[in-house]
Write a protein that holds these residues in place. Structure first.
Motif, PDB file in Angstrom:
ATOM      1  N   GLY A  16      65.378 -97.700  13.999  1.00 32.18           N
ATOM      2  CA  GLY A  16      64.685 -96.580  13.112  1.00 32.18           C
ATOM      3  C   GLY A  16      63.318 -96.977  12.066  1.00 32.18           C
ATOM      4  O   GLY A  16      62.570 -96.541  11.936  1.00 32.18           O
ATOM      5  N   ALA A  17      63.532 -97.714  11.290  1.00 26.35           N
ATOM      6  CA  ALA A  17      63.388 -98.241   9.967  1.00 26.35           C
ATOM      7  C   ALA A  17      61.606 -99.297  10.621  1.00 26.35           C
ATOM      8  O   ALA A  17      60.922 -99.958  10.108  1.00 26.35           O
ATOM      9  CB  ALA A  17      63.654 -99.158   9.091  1.00 26.35           C
ATOM     10  N   ASP A  19      59.797 -98.328  12.328  1.00 26.51           N
ATOM     11  CA  ASP A  19      58.921 -96.966  13.439  1.00 26.51           C
ATOM     12  C   ASP A  19      57.842 -96.551  11.896  1.00 26.51           C
ATOM     13  O   ASP A  19      58.382 -96.426  10.528  1.00 26.51           O
ATOM     14  CB  ASP A  19      59.174 -95.719  13.576  1.00 26.51           C
ATOM     15  N   LEU A  22      58.579 -93.483  10.363  1.00 22.70           N
ATOM     16  CA  LEU A  22      59.633 -93.988   9.096  1.00 22.70           C
ATOM     17  C   LEU A  22      59.918 -94.483   7.769  1.00 22.70           C
ATOM     18  O   LEU A  22      59.892 -94.840   6.655  1.00 22.70           O
ATOM     19  CB  LEU A  22      61.364 -94.993  10.232  1.00 22.70           C
ATOM     20  N   VAL A  25      58.044 -93.185   4.679  1.00 22.80           N
ATOM     21  CA  VAL A  25      59.010 -92.527   4.595  1.00 22.80           C
ATOM     22  C   VAL A  25      60.477 -92.750   2.927  1.00 22.80           C
ATOM     23  O   VAL A  25      60.378 -92.945   1.681  1.00 22.80           O
ATOM     24  CB  VAL A  25      60.186 -91.534   5.216  1.00 22.80           C
ATOM     25  N   THR A  45      68.477 -94.793   4.920  1.00 27.52           N
ATOM     26  CA  THR A  45      67.963 -93.998   5.783  1.00 27.52           C
ATOM     27  C   THR A  45      67.576 -94.474   7.674  1.00 27.52           C
ATOM     28  O   THR A  45      67.756 -93.198   8.204  1.00 27.52           O
ATOM     29  CB  THR A  45      66.529 -94.620   5.522  1.00 27.52           C
ATOM     30  N   ALA A  46      67.503 -95.796   7.841  1.00 19.77           N
ATOM     31  CA  ALA A  46      67.460 -95.586   9.636  1.00 19.77           C
ATOM     32  C   ALA A  46      68.442 -95.549   9.966  1.00 19.77           C
ATOM     33  O   ALA A  46      68.474 -95.245  11.283  1.00 19.77           O
ATOM     34  CB  ALA A  46      67.099 -97.677   8.863  1.00 19.77           C
ATOM     35  N   TYR A  49      68.308 -91.536  10.910  1.00 21.48           N
ATOM     36  CA  TYR A  49      67.334 -91.301  11.819  1.00 21.48           C
ATOM     37  C   TYR A  49      67.289 -92.553  12.959  1.00 21.48           C
ATOM     38  O   TYR A  49      65.821 -92.684  13.606  1.00 21.48           O
ATOM     39  CB  TYR A  49      65.694 -91.564  11.524  1.00 21.48           C
ATOM     40  N   LEU A  57      60.026 -88.553  14.480  1.00 22.19           N
ATOM     41  CA  LEU A  57      59.833 -89.203  13.258  1.00 22.19           C
ATOM     42  C   LEU A  57      58.167 -88.975  13.182  1.00 22.19           C
ATOM     43  O   LEU A  57      57.790 -89.004  11.973  1.00 22.19           O
ATOM     44  CB  LEU A  57      60.050 -90.427  13.395  1.00 22.19           C
ATOM     45  N   SER A  66      62.106 -88.069   2.388  1.00 25.19           N
ATOM     46  CA  SER A  66      62.762 -89.096   1.646  1.00 25.19           C
ATOM     47  C   SER A  66      63.292 -88.734   0.353  1.00 25.19           C
ATOM     48  O   SER A  66      64.483 -88.878  -0.234  1.00 25.19           O
ATOM     49  CB  SER A  66      61.370 -89.628   1.180  1.00 25.19           C
TER      50      SER A  66
END
Length: 674
Positions: A16-17, A19, A22, A25, A45-46, A49, A57, A66
């Motif tokens: 997800g990181a 993206d 994201l 965020v 976080t990754a 999501y 997202l 955040s």
């Protein structure tokens, strides 16, 4: 047996990181945390999501999200390894750095099955709507002080944790939040105990099967022993969610035989023996007779529903599996008791193939002398599979046999049957109601349920519906008492009440036609017209009026030929200001523009018209097509005595419609009396 789980499948690494949304965020997260902690919060976080859709997202508010993630990470970071961290709060900018739209529930604990469903079942019971829910499972590494130092993909980690984040649609007050926190902690602790003791409970099933094979044959038939062992093996083959276990002993005291929990035997949600009624010896002389008889005798294996609701996974009444402890010389030494829930795999399997149940079915077939592969055998097997499995396990074989045979003998499409079975203490009553499929609907079910609960003074009910191959709806109700026993009500009396509730307009029509024309002719007429009348007809027409309409339709049909008609004038029973002028037409209907002038010519003003189209195959003794035109009319300039003049007015209209007479509107007035 594998434990059911709602865990999400894992991926090799969080993606997800990558993206752009994201990454925005994460940029805000870096501004909120110490540089030394930024990378691990980014991993968190990754992982949170990693499976979120692009649309999800893109919709994130990076500032609020955040802050929520940093706050959630701090919550996880403070948890003592091996403990349950739970909080129920309303997030605010001052306290949390972000504001929630409703009350927030967060839990962090070692990963296990049933955690999310245990929470959401309780929220549903309380009527609390979930606005947002996240349940990532991740590999978390902690340092010696318990702080999070890394977040790995779940499959790569030796220890997995879950973070449950739920936002409710509503704000709860302080007391409601405290109550919810207390309740959720208890439920999650039960789920953790069941998970932690799963291996030990599975080993107990293996041990019970071994002991049963070794000694139960001294008291029970070999086929009963074999089926009991087969069922135990079936349970642990993904058919049963094990939640608890205890062992009970029959002990000899100076005052007589007593029952006591075997010290240290509790596992899962039955681990705490202090809550057991049998934690100290209870003399059998002080136990109710039915329970005493069950302790000292009865079947080798018992499967039934408990009165207690499961606190784990699904909030339904649990399944109790009891196996007698038998000595080599044939004495009953106590009982092994497992509690849990049937898994989805168990519900999917036909009852006719399940150990113990298949033995019951075989006994029923033999006692009824039903030949293998016959029509009766296929019908009985289908009906057996239609019963709820917990009812098949709980019912005595002879009681079940009588119920199945009686249901098989019901005449298709006409009869309602009610079968009742109560437990020894009358704390619960099982009621099976069989109704023809065409009589069943959701409204009928609720009416029947309400009557059954009121008559028995029940506080709760479980419901199960099955549609059989014989066009029957089987409504199965299990009524439960609050305190004390349920009120005893004769089954025949309940059956009459339920039959009255399920009677349809068609049933009443058949009864009235039979009364007027006799059984044979009444059935013939009902067979022709009941299914031809459109749905709106039954909703607006009384049975008495329908019988009059059928008489006129029969008169028209008897004339033969094409486009034959009949007309009647009668009082509108719903509206005294109107009369009903009814035209019966064989074949196609008539145009209003054709017929309204006819009615006006005999002094009638048309207020409304309700047309009914009756279609049929024509092979049941009736025409292929008929029409009823029901006109609401008023008399122009007077009144009509329907009894004295109704036929004359209808005959005049008929003559004008057929062209046998001409209307003279200047003299077409009638004197009327009500």
């Amino acid at each position: 047996m594998a434990i059911e789980t709602e865990r999400p499948s894992t991926v090799a690494a969080p993606t997800g990181a990558d993206d752009a949304a994201l990454r925005t965020v994460i940029e805000h997260i870096r501004a909120r945390v110490h540089p030394d902690r930024a990378s691990v919060v980014e991993e968190f976080t990754a992982a949170t999501y990693r499976r979120a859709a692009a649309e999800r997202l893109a919709s994130l508010d990076p500032v609020s999200v955040s802050a929520m993630l940093v706050d959630g990470f701090d919550f996880i970071d403070r948890r003592d390894p091996g403990s349950l961290a739970l909080r129920v709060f309303t997030a605010s900018e001052g306290a949390n750095g972000w504001a929630s739209s409703g009350t927030v529930i967060e839990a962090n604990l070692d990963d296990g099955p049933f955690l999310l469903t245990t929470i959401t079942e309780e929220l549903a019971r309380l009527g609390l709507e979930v606005a947002e829910s996240m349940h990532p499972v991740m590999g978390i590494t902690r340092d010696d002080g318990g702080r999070v130092v890394g977040v790995l993909p779940a499959r790569q980690a030796a220890m997995r944790e879950t973070w449950i984040h739920i936002e409710l649609a509503a704000h709860l007050d302080d007391q409601a939040r405290a109550d919810l926190h207390s309740r959720l902690r208890k439920l999650l602790e039960d789920a953790l105990m069941a998970t932690a003791d799963f291996g030990a409970m599975k080993a107990q099933i293996d041990e019970v099967a071994f002991q049963t094979r070794a000694s139960a044959g001294s008291l029970y038939r070999p086929d009963e022993v074999d089926e009991a062992i087969s069922l135990l093996n079936w349970l642990i083959d993904d058919h049963f969610v094990l939640l608890g276990f205890r062992e009970y002993d029959v002990v000899d005291t100076t005052e007589g035989l007593a029952v006591q929990v075997h010290p240290g035997s509790g596992l899962g949600i039955l681990r705490d023996l202090s809550r057991s009624r049998w934690r100290r010896p209870v003399l059998l002389d002080n136990v109710e007779p039915a329970l005493r008889d069950r302790v000292l005798g009865g079947d080798l294996l018992i499967v039934s529903r408990t009165n207690a609701i499961s606190t784990v996974h699904r909030q339904v009444r649990m399944i109790y599996v009891g196996v007698k402890k038998v000595s080599g010389d044939g004495r009953i030494l106590g009982e092994y008791r497992f509690i849990g829930l049937f898994a989805q795999k168990a519900f999917a399997q036909p009852a006719t193939t399940i150990p113990v149940l298949r033995r019951k079915l075989r006994q029923i077939l033999e006692r009824e002398d039903i030949v293998d592969h016959s029509y009766d055998e296929r019908a009985l097997r289908a009906l057996f599979d239609a019963f709820p499995k917990h009812e098949l396990f709980a019912a005595a074989t002879d009681d079940l046999r009588r119920a199945l045979v009686e249901l098989l003998e019901i005449q298709k499409g006409t009869d309602v049957r009610l079968l009742l079975r109560s437990d020894e203490s009358r704390r619960s009553v099982s009621i099976l109601v069989a109704v023809p499929r065409e009589r069943f609907n959701a409204a009928i079910r609720l009416k029947v349920q309400q009557v059954l609960m009121e008559r028995h003074h029940a506080t709760s009910v479980d419901y199960h519906l099955t549609m059989t191959e014989r066009d029957q709806a089987l409504m199965h109700f299990v009524l439960h008492a609050g305190r004390g026993a349920l009120t005893e009500v004769p089954a025949q009396e309940l059956e009459r009440e339920v039959a009255a509730l399920t009677r349809t307009w068609t049933d009443d029509l058949l009864t009235e036609l039979t009364r007027v024309y006799g059984a044979k002719e009444g059935r013939r007429l009902a067979g022709i017209y009941a299914r031809r009348f459109p749905a709106g007809y039954a909703e607006t027409t009384s049975v008495a009026t329908a019988v009059l309409d059928i008489a006129e339709l029969e008169r028209v049909a008897a004339d033969g030929g094409e486009q034959y008609s009949s007309m009647t004038l009668r009082v509108d029973r719903q509206n005294p200001e109107l009369l009903r002028f009814v035209l019966y037409q064989l074949g196609g209907g008539v145009e209003l523009s054709q017929f309204v002038p006819v009615l006006e010519s005999v002094g009638l003003t048309v207020v409304e018209e309700i047309p009914y189209r009756l279609e049929g195959p024509g092979n049941d003794g009736g025409p292929d097509l008929m029409h009823i035109h029901d006109f609401g009319v008023r008399v122009t300039g007077g009144t009509v005595d329907v009894d004295a003049d109704g036929r004359r007015v209808a005959a005049a209209a008929m003559a004008i419609f057929d062209g046998r007479a001409a209307a003279d509107c200047s003299t077409g007035s009638f004197s009327v009396r009500d």
